[in-house]
Design a protein around this motif. Structure first.
Motif, PDB file in Angstrom:
ATOM      1  N   TYR A 127       8.719   0.714 -15.568  1.00  7.87           N
ATOM      2  CA  TYR A 127       9.813   0.244 -14.727  1.00  7.87           C
ATOM      3  C   TYR A 127       9.275  -0.230 -13.379  1.00  7.87           C
ATOM      4  O   TYR A 127       9.615  -1.316 -12.902  1.00  7.87           O
ATOM      5  CB  TYR A 127      10.855   1.350 -14.530  1.00  7.87           C
ATOM      6  CG  TYR A 127      11.763   1.092 -13.363  1.00  7.87           C
ATOM      7  CD1 TYR A 127      12.784   0.142 -13.454  1.00  7.87           C
ATOM      8  CD2 TYR A 127      11.589   1.761 -12.152  1.00  7.87           C
ATOM      9  CE1 TYR A 127      13.604  -0.120 -12.371  1.00  7.87           C
ATOM     10  CE2 TYR A 127      12.409   1.496 -11.073  1.00  7.87           C
ATOM     11  CZ  TYR A 127      13.409   0.562 -11.183  1.00  7.87           C
ATOM     12  OH  TYR A 127      14.219   0.288 -10.112  1.00  7.87           O
ATOM     13  N   LEU A 128       8.432   0.589 -12.754  1.00  5.46           N
ATOM     14  CA  LEU A 128       7.868   0.224 -11.455  1.00  5.46           C
ATOM     15  C   LEU A 128       6.981  -1.012 -11.567  1.00  5.46           C
ATOM     16  O   LEU A 128       6.947  -1.849 -10.661  1.00  5.46           O
ATOM     17  CB  LEU A 128       7.085   1.405 -10.874  1.00  5.46           C
ATOM     18  CG  LEU A 128       7.944   2.599 -10.450  1.00  5.46           C
ATOM     19  CD1 LEU A 128       7.075   3.819 -10.177  1.00  5.46           C
ATOM     20  CD2 LEU A 128       8.787   2.257  -9.244  1.00  5.46           C
ATOM     21  N   TYR A 129       6.274  -1.139 -12.690  1.00  2.00           N
ATOM     22  CA  TYR A 129       5.428  -2.312 -12.920  1.00  2.00           C
ATOM     23  C   TYR A 129       6.291  -3.581 -12.981  1.00  2.00           C
ATOM     24  O   TYR A 129       5.982  -4.589 -12.344  1.00  2.00           O
ATOM     25  CB  TYR A 129       4.625  -2.134 -14.211  1.00  2.00           C
ATOM     26  CG  TYR A 129       3.817  -3.346 -14.586  1.00  2.00           C
ATOM     27  CD1 TYR A 129       2.625  -3.637 -13.921  1.00  2.00           C
ATOM     28  CD2 TYR A 129       4.232  -4.207 -15.586  1.00  2.00           C
ATOM     29  CE1 TYR A 129       1.888  -4.753 -14.250  1.00  2.00           C
ATOM     30  CE2 TYR A 129       3.503  -5.324 -15.923  1.00  2.00           C
ATOM     31  CZ  TYR A 129       2.327  -5.596 -15.255  1.00  2.00           C
ATOM     32  OH  TYR A 129       1.605  -6.712 -15.577  1.00  2.00           O
ATOM     33  N   ARG A 130       7.384  -3.528 -13.732  1.00  2.51           N
ATOM     34  CA  ARG A 130       8.272  -4.691 -13.830  1.00  2.51           C
ATOM     35  C   ARG A 130       8.889  -5.026 -12.476  1.00  2.51           C
ATOM     36  O   ARG A 130       9.019  -6.201 -12.103  1.00  2.51           O
ATOM     37  CB  ARG A 130       9.373  -4.440 -14.858  1.00  2.51           C
ATOM     38  CG  ARG A 130       8.881  -4.478 -16.289  1.00  2.51           C
ATOM     39  CD  ARG A 130      10.024  -4.456 -17.289  1.00  2.51           C
ATOM     40  NE  ARG A 130      10.962  -3.359 -17.110  1.00  2.51           N
ATOM     41  CZ  ARG A 130      10.827  -2.154 -17.645  1.00  2.51           C
ATOM     42  NH1 ARG A 130       9.791  -1.887 -18.419  1.00  2.51           N
ATOM     43  NH2 ARG A 130      11.718  -1.215 -17.426  1.00  2.51           N
ATOM     44  N   ARG A 131       9.258  -3.993 -11.724  1.00  2.70           N
ATOM     45  CA  ARG A 131       9.807  -4.208 -10.385  1.00  2.70           C
ATOM     46  C   ARG A 131       8.771  -4.874  -9.477  1.00  2.70           C
ATOM     47  O   ARG A 131       9.091  -5.802  -8.716  1.00  2.70           O
ATOM     48  CB  ARG A 131      10.247  -2.871  -9.797  1.00  2.70           C
ATOM     49  CG  ARG A 131      11.091  -3.015  -8.553  1.00  2.70           C
ATOM     50  CD  ARG A 131      11.583  -1.687  -8.086  1.00  2.70           C
ATOM     51  NE  ARG A 131      10.766  -1.311  -6.939  1.00  2.70           N
ATOM     52  CZ  ARG A 131      10.791  -0.144  -6.355  1.00  2.70           C
ATOM     53  NH1 ARG A 131      11.556   0.805  -6.822  1.00  2.70           N
ATOM     54  NH2 ARG A 131      10.044   0.107  -5.314  1.00  2.70           N
ATOM     55  N   GLY A 132       7.529  -4.428  -9.583  1.00  2.00           N
ATOM     56  CA  GLY A 132       6.447  -5.037  -8.804  1.00  2.00           C
ATOM     57  C   GLY A 132       6.206  -6.480  -9.190  1.00  2.00           C
ATOM     58  O   GLY A 132       5.923  -7.330  -8.335  1.00  2.00           O
TER      59      GLY A 132
ATOM     60  N   ARG B 187       0.834  -1.214   0.000  1.00  3.31           N
ATOM     61  CA  ARG B 187       0.000   0.000   0.000  1.00  3.31           C
ATOM     62  C   ARG B 187       0.866   1.261   0.000  1.00  3.31           C
ATOM     63  O   ARG B 187       0.597   2.221  -0.723  1.00  3.31           O
ATOM     64  CB  ARG B 187      -0.936  -0.007   1.195  1.00  3.31           C
ATOM     65  CG  ARG B 187      -2.076  -0.957   1.033  1.00  3.31           C
ATOM     66  CD  ARG B 187      -3.134  -0.757   2.116  1.00  3.31           C
ATOM     67  NE  ARG B 187      -4.252  -1.633   1.856  1.00  3.31           N
ATOM     68  CZ  ARG B 187      -4.443  -2.803   2.462  1.00  3.31           C
ATOM     69  NH1 ARG B 187      -3.597  -3.218   3.390  1.00  3.31           N
ATOM     70  NH2 ARG B 187      -5.482  -3.553   2.160  1.00  3.31           N
ATOM     71  N   ALA B 188       1.908   1.267   0.825  1.00  3.68           N
ATOM     72  CA  ALA B 188       2.782   2.439   0.923  1.00  3.68           C
ATOM     73  C   ALA B 188       3.492   2.706  -0.402  1.00  3.68           C
ATOM     74  O   ALA B 188       3.587   3.852  -0.847  1.00  3.68           O
ATOM     75  CB  ALA B 188       3.800   2.240   2.041  1.00  3.68           C
ATOM     76  N   GLU B 189       3.996   1.648  -1.053  1.00  2.00           N
ATOM     77  CA  GLU B 189       4.686   1.816  -2.344  1.00  2.00           C
ATOM     78  C   GLU B 189       3.738   2.389  -3.396  1.00  2.00           C
ATOM     79  O   GLU B 189       4.103   3.289  -4.140  1.00  2.00           O
ATOM     80  CB  GLU B 189       5.228   0.463  -2.833  1.00  2.00           C
ATOM     81  CG  GLU B 189       6.467   0.011  -2.135  1.00  2.00           C
ATOM     82  CD  GLU B 189       7.731   0.585  -2.750  1.00  2.00           C
ATOM     83  OE1 GLU B 189       7.753   0.880  -3.952  1.00  2.00           O
ATOM     84  OE2 GLU B 189       8.703   0.722  -2.001  1.00  2.00           O
ATOM     85  N   PHE B 190       2.533   1.851  -3.459  1.00  2.00           N
ATOM     86  CA  PHE B 190       1.596   2.325  -4.474  1.00  2.00           C
ATOM     87  C   PHE B 190       1.146   3.752  -4.176  1.00  2.00           C
ATOM     88  O   PHE B 190       0.985   4.554  -5.090  1.00  2.00           O
ATOM     89  CB  PHE B 190       0.403   1.371  -4.589  1.00  2.00           C
ATOM     90  CG  PHE B 190       0.673   0.229  -5.531  1.00  2.00           C
ATOM     91  CD1 PHE B 190       0.213   0.263  -6.836  1.00  2.00           C
ATOM     92  CD2 PHE B 190       1.392  -0.877  -5.121  1.00  2.00           C
ATOM     93  CE1 PHE B 190       0.462  -0.780  -7.711  1.00  2.00           C
ATOM     94  CE2 PHE B 190       1.646  -1.930  -5.991  1.00  2.00           C
ATOM     95  CZ  PHE B 190       1.187  -1.876  -7.282  1.00  2.00           C
ATOM     96  N   ARG B 191       0.934   4.077  -2.902  1.00  2.35           N
ATOM     97  CA  ARG B 191       0.563   5.453  -2.557  1.00  2.35           C
ATOM     98  C   ARG B 191       1.676   6.428  -2.906  1.00  2.35           C
ATOM     99  O   ARG B 191       1.430   7.541  -3.376  1.00  2.35           O
ATOM    100  CB  ARG B 191       0.246   5.561  -1.069  1.00  2.35           C
ATOM    101  CG  ARG B 191      -1.153   5.159  -0.743  1.00  2.35           C
ATOM    102  CD  ARG B 191      -1.526   5.562   0.678  1.00  2.35           C
ATOM    103  NE  ARG B 191      -2.692   4.815   1.064  1.00  2.35           N
ATOM    104  CZ  ARG B 191      -2.712   3.873   1.989  1.00  2.35           C
ATOM    105  NH1 ARG B 191      -1.623   3.595   2.674  1.00  2.35           N
ATOM    106  NH2 ARG B 191      -3.814   3.226   2.271  1.00  2.35           N
TER     107      ARG B 191
ATOM    108  N   THR C  77      13.115   8.090  -0.637  1.00  3.75           N
ATOM    109  CA  THR C  77      13.379   6.825  -1.296  1.00  3.75           C
ATOM    110  C   THR C  77      14.738   6.851  -1.960  1.00  3.75           C
ATOM    111  O   THR C  77      15.331   7.888  -2.162  1.00  3.75           O
ATOM    112  CB  THR C  77      12.330   6.528  -2.379  1.00  3.75           C
ATOM    113  OG1 THR C  77      12.390   7.565  -3.355  1.00  3.75           O
ATOM    114  CG2 THR C  77      10.949   6.456  -1.776  1.00  3.75           C
ATOM    115  N   ARG C  78      15.195   5.689  -2.324  1.00  8.35           N
ATOM    116  CA  ARG C  78      16.453   5.558  -3.033  1.00  8.35           C
ATOM    117  C   ARG C  78      16.173   4.921  -4.380  1.00  8.35           C
ATOM    118  O   ARG C  78      15.340   4.055  -4.496  1.00  8.35           O
ATOM    119  CB  ARG C  78      17.424   4.669  -2.275  1.00  8.35           C
ATOM    120  CG  ARG C  78      17.892   5.279  -1.000  1.00  8.35           C
ATOM    121  CD  ARG C  78      18.842   4.296  -0.323  1.00  8.35           C
ATOM    122  NE  ARG C  78      19.315   4.865   0.903  1.00  8.35           N
ATOM    123  CZ  ARG C  78      20.373   5.644   0.994  1.00  8.35           C
ATOM    124  NH1 ARG C  78      21.054   5.944  -0.050  1.00  8.35           N
ATOM    125  NH2 ARG C  78      20.740   6.134   2.147  1.00  8.35           N
ATOM    126  N   SER C  79      16.904   5.345  -5.349  1.00  5.79           N
ATOM    127  CA  SER C  79      16.819   4.737  -6.666  1.00  5.79           C
ATOM    128  C   SER C  79      17.658   3.480  -6.663  1.00  5.79           C
ATOM    129  O   SER C  79      18.687   3.426  -6.014  1.00  5.79           O
ATOM    130  CB  SER C  79      17.351   5.712  -7.721  1.00  5.79           C
ATOM    131  OG  SER C  79      17.563   5.050  -8.936  1.00  5.79           O
TER     132      SER C  79
END
Length: 118
Positions: A52-57, A33-37, A101-103
């Motif tokens: 990119y975030l989708y593939r990481r998820g 939840r926190a990541e998506f928010r 956050t960190r990349s």
């Protein structure tokens, strides 16, 4: 409400799958939840970042489903002095981005673009 794009449908599906996979694993649902928010404010036009975030998820979902995961945590360096192995002294940890956050590419030596743009 307008129709959702294919990518939006995929992201929502991933969200539901991550929540289901995280049931019973400490910290997983809250982390999802926190990541998506955190990334909900990305503009729709930032397709590369969203993909990119989708593939990481997707990779995180595979890890959660693998059976080896018992909990879901964050890999974050602690702030403050860091002890070097072998007693080489302490050094200061790099600061995080403004959003906390960190990349995944932080610390990777990539050449900077010269002022001429080449």
């Amino acid at each position: 409400m307008s129709r959702l794009s294919r990518l939006q449908r995929q992201v929502l599906s991933l969200y539901r799958e991550l929540l289901r996979a995280g049931r019973g694993k400490p910290g997983a649902e809250a982390r999802v939840r926190a990541e998506f928010r955190q990334h909900a404010c990305l503009p729709r036009s930032d397709v590369l970042r969203i993909e990119y975030l989708y593939r990481r998820g997707r990779r995180q979902l595979q890890l959660l489903r693998s059976g080896h995961a018992t909990a879901m945590g964050a890999f974050v360096r602690p702030r403050g002095p860091i002890e070097e192995p072998g007693g080489a002294g302490a050094r200061e940890a790099p600061l995080e981005d403004g959003d906390g956050t960190r990349s995944p590419l932080d610390g990777v030596g990539s050449p900077e673009t010269p002022p001429s743009g080449r």
